[in-house]
Each structure stands twice: as structure tokens, then as C-alpha cells.
Design a protein around this motif. Structure first.
Motif, PDB file in Angstrom:
ATOM      1  N   TYR A  14       5.777   2.274 -10.584  1.00 25.95           N
ATOM      2  CA  TYR A  14       5.284   1.932  -9.253  1.00 25.95           C
ATOM      3  C   TYR A  14       6.483   2.123  -8.341  1.00 25.95           C
ATOM      4  CZ  TYR A  14       1.445   0.621 -12.048  1.00 25.95           C
ATOM      5  OH  TYR A  14       0.420   0.704 -12.953  1.00 25.95           O
ATOM      6  N   VAL A  15       6.381   3.118  -7.489  1.00 20.28           N
ATOM      7  CA  VAL A  15       7.532   3.637  -6.757  1.00 20.28           C
ATOM      8  C   VAL A  15       7.247   3.714  -5.264  1.00 20.28           C
ATOM      9  CG1 VAL A  15       8.238   5.018  -8.759  1.00 20.28           C
ATOM     10  CG2 VAL A  15       6.834   6.064  -6.978  1.00 20.28           C
ATOM     11  N   ILE A  16       8.334   3.827  -4.506  1.00 16.55           N
ATOM     12  CA  ILE A  16       8.227   4.129  -3.083  1.00 16.55           C
ATOM     13  C   ILE A  16       8.427   5.637  -2.960  1.00 16.55           C
ATOM     14  CG2 ILE A  16       9.177   3.722  -0.790  1.00 16.55           C
ATOM     15  CD1 ILE A  16      10.126   0.972  -1.849  1.00 16.55           C
ATOM     16  N   PRO A  17       7.380   6.362  -2.611  1.00 15.18           N
ATOM     17  CA  PRO A  17       7.471   7.832  -2.614  1.00 15.18           C
ATOM     18  C   PRO A  17       8.416   8.355  -1.536  1.00 15.18           C
ATOM     19  CG  PRO A  17       5.410   7.117  -1.629  1.00 15.18           C
ATOM     20  CD  PRO A  17       6.085   5.879  -2.151  1.00 15.18           C
ATOM     21  N   HIS A  18       8.839   9.603  -1.726  1.00 15.37           N
ATOM     22  CA  HIS A  18       9.735  10.241  -0.763  1.00 15.37           C
ATOM     23  C   HIS A  18       9.129  10.310   0.639  1.00 15.37           C
ATOM     24  CE1 HIS A  18      11.855  11.906  -4.396  1.00 15.37           C
ATOM     25  NE2 HIS A  18      12.830  11.383  -3.690  1.00 15.37           N
ATOM     26  N   SER A  19       7.806  10.331   0.743  1.00 12.21           N
ATOM     27  CA  SER A  19       7.174  10.360   2.062  1.00 12.21           C
ATOM     28  C   SER A  19       7.446   9.070   2.845  1.00 12.21           C
ATOM     29  CB  SER A  19       5.669  10.587   1.933  1.00 12.21           C
ATOM     30  OG  SER A  19       5.075   9.529   1.195  1.00 12.21           O
ATOM     31  N   VAL A  20       7.697   7.972   2.134  1.00 10.31           N
ATOM     32  CA  VAL A  20       8.009   6.690   2.768  1.00 10.31           C
ATOM     33  C   VAL A  20       9.518   6.456   2.816  1.00 10.31           C
ATOM     34  CG1 VAL A  20       7.723   4.173   2.585  1.00 10.31           C
ATOM     35  CG2 VAL A  20       5.807   5.699   2.033  1.00 10.31           C
ATOM     36  N   TYR A  21      10.199   6.812   1.730  1.00 16.23           N
ATOM     37  CA  TYR A  21      11.653   6.641   1.633  1.00 16.23           C
ATOM     38  C   TYR A  21      12.257   7.978   1.215  1.00 16.23           C
ATOM     39  CZ  TYR A  21      16.211   4.700   0.464  1.00 16.23           C
ATOM     40  OH  TYR A  21      17.555   4.436   0.419  1.00 16.23           O
ATOM     41  N   PRO A  22      12.588   8.833   2.202  1.00 19.28           N
ATOM     42  CA  PRO A  22      13.077  10.183   1.882  1.00 19.28           C
ATOM     43  C   PRO A  22      14.504  10.233   1.345  1.00 19.28           C
ATOM     44  CG  PRO A  22      12.935   9.888   4.258  1.00 19.28           C
ATOM     45  CD  PRO A  22      12.366   8.643   3.627  1.00 19.28           C
ATOM     46  N   ASP A  23      15.284   9.163   1.547  1.00 20.71           N
ATOM     47  CA  ASP A  23      16.650   9.167   1.014  1.00 20.71           C
ATOM     48  C   ASP A  23      16.581   9.271  -0.504  1.00 20.71           C
ATOM     49  OD1 ASP A  23      17.415   8.850   3.608  1.00 20.71           O
ATOM     50  OD2 ASP A  23      18.253   6.850   3.363  1.00 20.71           O
ATOM     51  N   LEU A  31      12.012   6.200  -5.266  1.00 20.64           N
ATOM     52  CA  LEU A  31      12.673   4.912  -5.465  1.00 20.64           C
ATOM     53  C   LEU A  31      11.802   4.001  -6.343  1.00 20.64           C
ATOM     54  CD1 LEU A  31      15.040   3.033  -4.774  1.00 20.64           C
ATOM     55  CD2 LEU A  31      13.749   2.336  -2.736  1.00 20.64           C
ATOM     56  N   PRO A  32      12.271   3.656  -7.546  1.00 18.62           N
ATOM     57  CA  PRO A  32      11.472   2.819  -8.434  1.00 18.62           C
ATOM     58  C   PRO A  32      11.461   1.357  -7.987  1.00 18.62           C
ATOM     59  CG  PRO A  32      13.571   3.357  -9.466  1.00 18.62           C
ATOM     60  CD  PRO A  32      13.528   4.083  -8.157  1.00 18.62           C
ATOM     61  N   PHE A  33      10.396   0.661  -8.340  1.00 20.61           N
ATOM     62  CA  PHE A  33      10.277  -0.763  -8.061  1.00 20.61           C
ATOM     63  C   PHE A  33       9.868  -1.515  -9.336  1.00 20.61           C
ATOM     64  CE2 PHE A  33       7.761  -4.398  -6.198  1.00 20.61           C
ATOM     65  CZ  PHE A  33       8.875  -5.135  -5.820  1.00 20.61           C
ATOM     66  N   LYS A  71       0.806  -1.228   0.000  1.00 20.99           N
ATOM     67  CA  LYS A  71       0.000   0.000   0.000  1.00 20.99           C
ATOM     68  C   LYS A  71       0.835   1.273   0.000  1.00 20.99           C
ATOM     69  CE  LYS A  71      -3.743  -2.307  -0.111  1.00 20.99           C
ATOM     70  NZ  LYS A  71      -4.105  -2.713  -1.445  1.00 20.99           N
ATOM     71  N   GLU A  72       2.099   1.204   0.446  1.00 19.09           N
ATOM     72  CA  GLU A  72       2.939   2.399   0.484  1.00 19.09           C
ATOM     73  C   GLU A  72       3.380   2.849  -0.908  1.00 19.09           C
ATOM     74  OE1 GLU A  72       3.753  -0.156   4.074  1.00 19.09           O
ATOM     75  OE2 GLU A  72       3.935  -0.513   1.950  1.00 19.09           O
ATOM     76  N   MET A  73       3.324   1.948  -1.867  1.00 15.21           N
ATOM     77  CA  MET A  73       3.794   2.281  -3.210  1.00 15.21           C
ATOM     78  C   MET A  73       2.750   3.092  -3.954  1.00 15.21           C
ATOM     79  SD  MET A  73       6.024  -0.918  -4.457  1.00 15.21           S
ATOM     80  CE  MET A  73       7.221  -1.683  -3.373  1.00 15.21           C
ATOM     81  N   GLU A  74       3.241   3.936  -4.860  1.00 13.71           N
ATOM     82  CA  GLU A  74       2.361   4.812  -5.631  1.00 13.71           C
ATOM     83  C   GLU A  74       2.563   4.587  -7.119  1.00 13.71           C
ATOM     84  OE1 GLU A  74       3.189   8.858  -4.523  1.00 13.71           O
ATOM     85  OE2 GLU A  74       2.212   8.636  -2.572  1.00 13.71           O
ATOM     86  N   GLU A  75       1.505   4.835  -7.876  1.00 14.07           N
ATOM     87  CA  GLU A  75       1.568   4.777  -9.335  1.00 14.07           C
ATOM     88  C   GLU A  75       1.854   6.178  -9.861  1.00 14.07           C
ATOM     89  OE1 GLU A  75      -1.157   2.809 -12.759  1.00 14.07           O
ATOM     90  OE2 GLU A  75      -2.143   4.347 -11.539  1.00 14.07           O
ATOM     91  N   VAL A  76       2.869   6.293 -10.711  1.00 10.56           N
ATOM     92  CA  VAL A  76       3.273   7.573 -11.285  1.00 10.56           C
ATOM     93  C   VAL A  76       3.660   7.350 -12.743  1.00 10.56           C
ATOM     94  CG1 VAL A  76       4.140   8.456  -9.060  1.00 10.56           C
ATOM     95  CG2 VAL A  76       5.709   7.297 -10.623  1.00 10.56           C
ATOM     96  N   ALA A 103       3.944  -9.136  -7.975  1.00 16.81           N
ATOM     97  CA  ALA A 103       3.883  -7.790  -7.393  1.00 16.81           C
ATOM     98  C   ALA A 103       3.818  -7.840  -5.866  1.00 16.81           C
ATOM     99  CB  ALA A 103       2.680  -7.032  -7.954  1.00 16.81           C
ATOM    100  N   ALA A 104       3.200  -8.868  -5.331  1.00 18.98           N
ATOM    101  CA  ALA A 104       3.034  -8.987  -3.883  1.00 18.98           C
ATOM    102  C   ALA A 104       4.197  -9.707  -3.202  1.00 18.98           C
ATOM    103  CB  ALA A 104       1.729  -9.733  -3.588  1.00 18.98           C
ATOM    104  N   LYS A 105       5.149 -10.209  -3.969  1.00 16.33           N
ATOM    105  CA  LYS A 105       6.227 -11.036  -3.420  1.00 16.33           C
ATOM    106  C   LYS A 105       7.165 -10.287  -2.475  1.00 16.33           C
ATOM    107  CE  LYS A 105       6.779 -15.399  -4.483  1.00 16.33           C
ATOM    108  NZ  LYS A 105       6.384 -16.338  -3.481  1.00 16.33           N
ATOM    109  N   MET A 106       7.320  -8.992  -2.644  1.00 17.05           N
ATOM    110  CA  MET A 106       8.267  -8.224  -1.835  1.00 17.05           C
ATOM    111  C   MET A 106       7.560  -7.095  -1.108  1.00 17.05           C
ATOM    112  SD  MET A 106      11.782  -7.276  -3.677  1.00 17.05           S
ATOM    113  CE  MET A 106      12.411  -8.531  -4.716  1.00 17.05           C
ATOM    114  N   SER A 107       7.932  -6.922   0.139  1.00 16.12           N
ATOM    115  CA  SER A 107       7.394  -5.793   0.898  1.00 16.12           C
ATOM    116  C   SER A 107       8.196  -4.537   0.562  1.00 16.12           C
ATOM    117  CB  SER A 107       7.490  -6.076   2.399  1.00 16.12           C
ATOM    118  OG  SER A 107       8.856  -6.050   2.816  1.00 16.12           O
ATOM    119  N   THR A 108       7.632  -3.407   0.901  1.00 15.57           N
ATOM    120  CA  THR A 108       8.327  -2.133   0.716  1.00 15.57           C
ATOM    121  C   THR A 108       9.649  -2.143   1.494  1.00 15.57           C
ATOM    122  OG1 THR A 108       6.232  -0.989   0.433  1.00 15.57           O
ATOM    123  CG2 THR A 108       8.119   0.371   1.042  1.00 15.57           C
ATOM    124  N   LYS A 109       9.606  -2.591   2.731  1.00 14.14           N
ATOM    125  CA  LYS A 109      10.801  -2.633   3.570  1.00 14.14           C
ATOM    126  C   LYS A 109      11.856  -3.551   2.958  1.00 14.14           C
ATOM    127  CE  LYS A 109      12.402  -3.558   8.228  1.00 14.14           C
ATOM    128  NZ  LYS A 109      12.070  -3.967   9.577  1.00 14.14           N
TER     129      LYS A 109
END
Length: 152
Positions: free
Chosen positions: A49-58, A68-70, A36-41, A133-139
Motif C-alpha cells: 500500500y503505497v503513495i504513487p508517484h502521481s501523488v508523491y513524485p519525489d 513511497l511504501p507505507f 484514498k491517495e494510496m494504491e494497492e500494488v 490504517a486510518a491513523k495517518m494521512s498521506t500528507k
């Protein structure tokens, strides 16, 4: 092929009708199965489908302004492509996917290090792509990225 689009909907609306249906079904598959943390852009001229800066600010090592792209999804000239960075970075996920694909699909797998190509859009295994798509968590993806890519 790159499309000029600012939103996923603009990207989709530019596609030929026969591709639009498959791309939209893949979009829905990703949105339903990704963490759920990932966003479509729109990223790199494709759906991303990325991990937004709000979740991964580095910063992302290639472009600090880019989240961060996934996974990326693109309608190319002769195929639909899914670019799943986890396939390249995580051997267990790659081995699982290639094994499951062989069990479930009649067509030969057309795959590079992180790219899965579907020339026959009628043969896209949407259920398997959802499981992938569900195989890996954001972390887990952040940990793999930081260990294998960013810290080199």
C-alpha cells in the motif's frame, strides 16, 4: 515467502485457501480505511500500500522507481505479517496501537519495529487494523518520511 505476482489478485490466488480468506479480508480492510491517495500494488514480493508517484513524485531513497511504501502485507511461512512503516517512525501511533491491542486482544502482541505477526489467523483484530490504517494521512506520512528518513 515471496510470491511471483504482478497484481494483488495474482498474489492472493497463489495463497493456500486458509490464508487467502484472511489476506483478502485484510486487503479489504486496508482499501476501506487507508487514505484514498494510496494504491494497492505488489511490492517486494508482497502486497503493498503505497503513495504513487502521481501523488508523491519525489524518489523513494531505496529505489527511485518504487512508489513511497507505507504498509506491506505478506503471507509468510508461519504467519501473516503486516509491515506498517508508520509504527516504526511515529511513536504516538505505535503507543496507541500497542495499548489498544492489549485492551482488545487476548493473544500476546507479536511485533517488531514495524512488523505485526499473526500466527493465529483466527485472532486477527480486523477492526483494530482498520483503525491503524486510518491513523495517518498521506500528507503526514510524507512529512514523517521526508523528515526522519529521506533527509538523513
Amino acid at each position: 515467502m515471496q510470491y511471483k505476482a504482478d497484481t494483488p489478485e495474482e498474489y492472493s490466488n497463489q495463497l493456500p485457501e486458509n490464508r487467502r480468506e484472511s489476506i483478502n479480508k485484510l486487503r479489504q480492510t486496508f482499501l476501506a480505511n487507508l487514505p484514498k491517495e494510496m494504491e494497492e500494488v505488489v511490492s517486494y514480493g508482497m502486497l503493498g500500500y503505497v503513495i504513487p508517484h502521481s501523488v508523491y513524485p519525489d524518489d523513494y531513497h531505496c529505489d527511485p522507481k518504487t512508489p513511497l511504501p507505507f504498509i506491506n502485507l505478506a503471507s509468510q511461512k508461519n504467519h501473516i505479517a503486516i509491515y506498517h512503516l508508520g509504527l516504526h517512525a511515529h511513536t504516538e501511533v505505535r503507543d496507541w496501537f500497542t495499548s489498544e491491542y492489549a485492551k482488545r486482544c487476548k493473544q500476546k502482541l507479536d511485533m517488531g519495529k514495524s512488523c505485526i505477526r499473526f500466527k493465529n489467523i483466527e485472532a486477527i483484530p480486523f477492526d483494530l487494523i482498520g483503525e491503524l490504517a486510518a491513523k495517518m494521512s498521506t500528507k503526514e506520512w510524507i512529512t514523517i518520511y521526508e523528515t526522519a528518513i529521506k533527509n538523513k
